[in-house]
Each structure stands twice: as structure tokens, then as C-alpha cells.
Enzyme design. Structure first.
Site, short mmCIF file in Angstrom:
data_model
loop_
_atom_site.label_atom_id
_atom_site.label_comp_id
_atom_site.label_asym_id
_atom_site.label_seq_id
_atom_site.Cartn_x
_atom_site.Cartn_y
_atom_site.Cartn_z
N GLY A 292 0.37 -1.33 0.10
CA GLY A 292 0.27 0.04 -0.32
C GLY A 292 0.55 1.26 0.25
O GLY A 292 0.28 2.50 0.68
N ILE B 199 -0.33 6.73 4.12
CA ILE B 199 0.89 6.49 5.24
C ILE B 199 1.17 6.10 5.14
O ILE B 199 2.53 5.82 5.21
CB ILE B 199 -0.20 5.39 6.09
N TYR C 194 -14.41 -3.88 8.54
CA TYR C 194 -13.57 -2.80 8.44
C TYR C 194 -12.87 -3.07 10.45
O TYR C 194 -11.76 -3.34 10.64
CB TYR C 194 -13.27 -1.39 8.40
#
Length: 240
Positions: A9, A14, A148
Site C-alpha cells: 500500500g 500512510i 473494517y
């Protein structure tokens, strides 16, 4: 000795901030991404100033093929930062089975298999580290983010168990659990909704991606050599 870190990612807020932080510290980087090729190419261009090795890996981590593509692309490895993730917002009863399957694959099966396959490479070194980017909702749960919350909680449970199993090998495993961070995950919120959100956080503002990256960097460093099996909350006092 050269150090190599895999960041999944890496095209996200982030992930990119972590790449900058680690590049500044001299890490060579495997930069995983899937759809955001433009972002990853821009990131690589900015990181070239650090004179490090930058290896992009394009793979869909909601598929078996994508998981193995990442694992097969990695040679030397000293650290893993698993930062991939999406957060569908809405009622649990409205989620499709495909969304549930994709969330389980991306947030649970993918990090488990990547860690399983890459552990032998990490264990070649006296000290290595794994950091999973969980969430405040993995600690306490959230309405309208039930799936989530579930998968982020699973990451925390996995981390607690595997950290004990491999502690004597010299590989440490920890989770960072951010609160609300200024990333694309908040793009669906209006300014008014973000104002309300900030008012609920004791520090009174959202986190910057760099503030999460700083904690990740600490957990990969020798300064945290006696820390394993821990969840480090970075949430401005929102959940304690």
C-alpha cells in the site's frame, strides 16, 4: 549492511509517508501498489534523491495471484510494513458477499500469507521487524464500519499470537493503530462531518500521515528492540 523493507500500500497516504521516512534513514524499499501507478511513479521520482534501491511491485492483494506475486518479488528482507487497506462505510446488512470476501482477503489472508512466506527471509538476520497497520476500530469497533473493525481486530489477534511464536528468532511483530488520519480514506466525509470528528478527538485535530510513519520507523528501529506483540495507538487520545 543494506536494509530492505517491503511496504504494501505504498501509494496510499500512510504508505507513502512511511516510504519517505524509511528512505531518509537509508532503507532500500520494495514499494507495493495496485491501481495507483501514477502515485507510485511520482513517489519513486521523489525518493531517488536518497540514492537507495526502489523496487515497485504491482499486485492485487485481494487475489491469490497477487499475494504470491509480492512474495516472489522479494529477495533480501529485513522488515515488512503491511499498510494496504480499504474501509467501506455503511450498514453491515448492505454489504455484498463479494465485499466481505475482498475485505477478508486483503486485510486478513494477505498479511498472514505474506508473513508466512517471507518469515524465512526475515529470520536470516539477528534482528528484523514486522509492523501491521491496524486501526482504532480494530481495538474498539465502529458502527457502519463493522467489516473494517472485524478485519482490523483480526490483524491485532494475529500479531499477538505470531509475535509470541517467533520472538526467540529475533523477529519482532507489532501493530500501529491509527485514529483519524488525513488520507484518502476520509475523502467521503464533508467538511462539516470532519469538523465534528475533530471535535471528538481530545487533541482536537486529525493525524498527519507522517505522525504514523514516525511510529512505524520507531518500531523498525533498534530503539524498540524490547517491544513485540504490542498495539501502539496513534489517535490523539480518541481511544485510550
Amino acid at each position: 549492511m543494506k536494509k530492505y523493507a517491503l511496504i504494501t500500500g505504498a501509494s496510499g497516504g500512510i504508505g507513502a509517508a512511511t516510504a519517505f521516512k524509511l528512505a531518509h534513514e537509508g532503507w532500500n524499499l520494495y514499494l507495493h501498489y495496485y491501481r495507483n501507478e501514477t502515485n507510485i511513479l511520482e513517489l519513486i521520482e521523489k525518493l531517488k534523491v536518497f540514492n537507495i534501491e526502489l523496487i515497485p511491485i504491482c499486485a492485487d492483494l485481494t487475489t491469490e495471484e497477487g499475494i504470491h506475486q509480492v512474495c516472489n518479488s522479494v529477495l533480501n528482507l529485513n522488515a515488512i510494513v503491511y499498510s494496504s487497506g480499504v474501509a467501506p462505510y455503511g450498514l453491515f446488512t448492505d454489504l455484498s458477499e463479494q465485499t466481505i470476501d475482498d475485505m477478508l482477503q486483503l486485510h486478513v489472508k494477505s498479511p498472514l500469507i505474506i508473513v508466512q512466506k517471507l518469515l524465512p527471509k526475515l529470520m536470516k538476520y539477528p534482528e528484523s521487524s514486522i509492523v501491521l497497520i491496524s486501526s482504532i476500530w480494530g481495538q474498539t469497533g465502529s458502527a457502519c464500519e463493522v467489516m473494517y473493525s472485524t478485519v482490523k481486530g483480526a490483524q491485532i489477534s494475529f500479531m499477538k499470537a505470531i509475535s509470541k511464536e517467533i520472538a526467540r528468532s529475533g523477529t519482532r511483530v507489532n501493530c500501529v493503530a491509527p485514529g483519524a488520519v488525513k488520507t484518502n480514506m476520509l475523502n467521503g466525509f464533508s467538511e462539516e462531518e470532519l469538523d465534528v470528528l475533530e471535535s471528538e478527538i481530545p487533541i482536537g485535530r486529525l493525524a498527519e500521515p507522517k505522525e504514523i510513519a514516525d511510529v512505524i520507523s520507531f518500531l523498525l528501529s533498534k530503539d524498540s528492540s524490547y517491544i513485540t506483540g504490542q498495539v501502539i495507538g496513534v489517535n490523539g487520545g480518541w481511544y485510550t
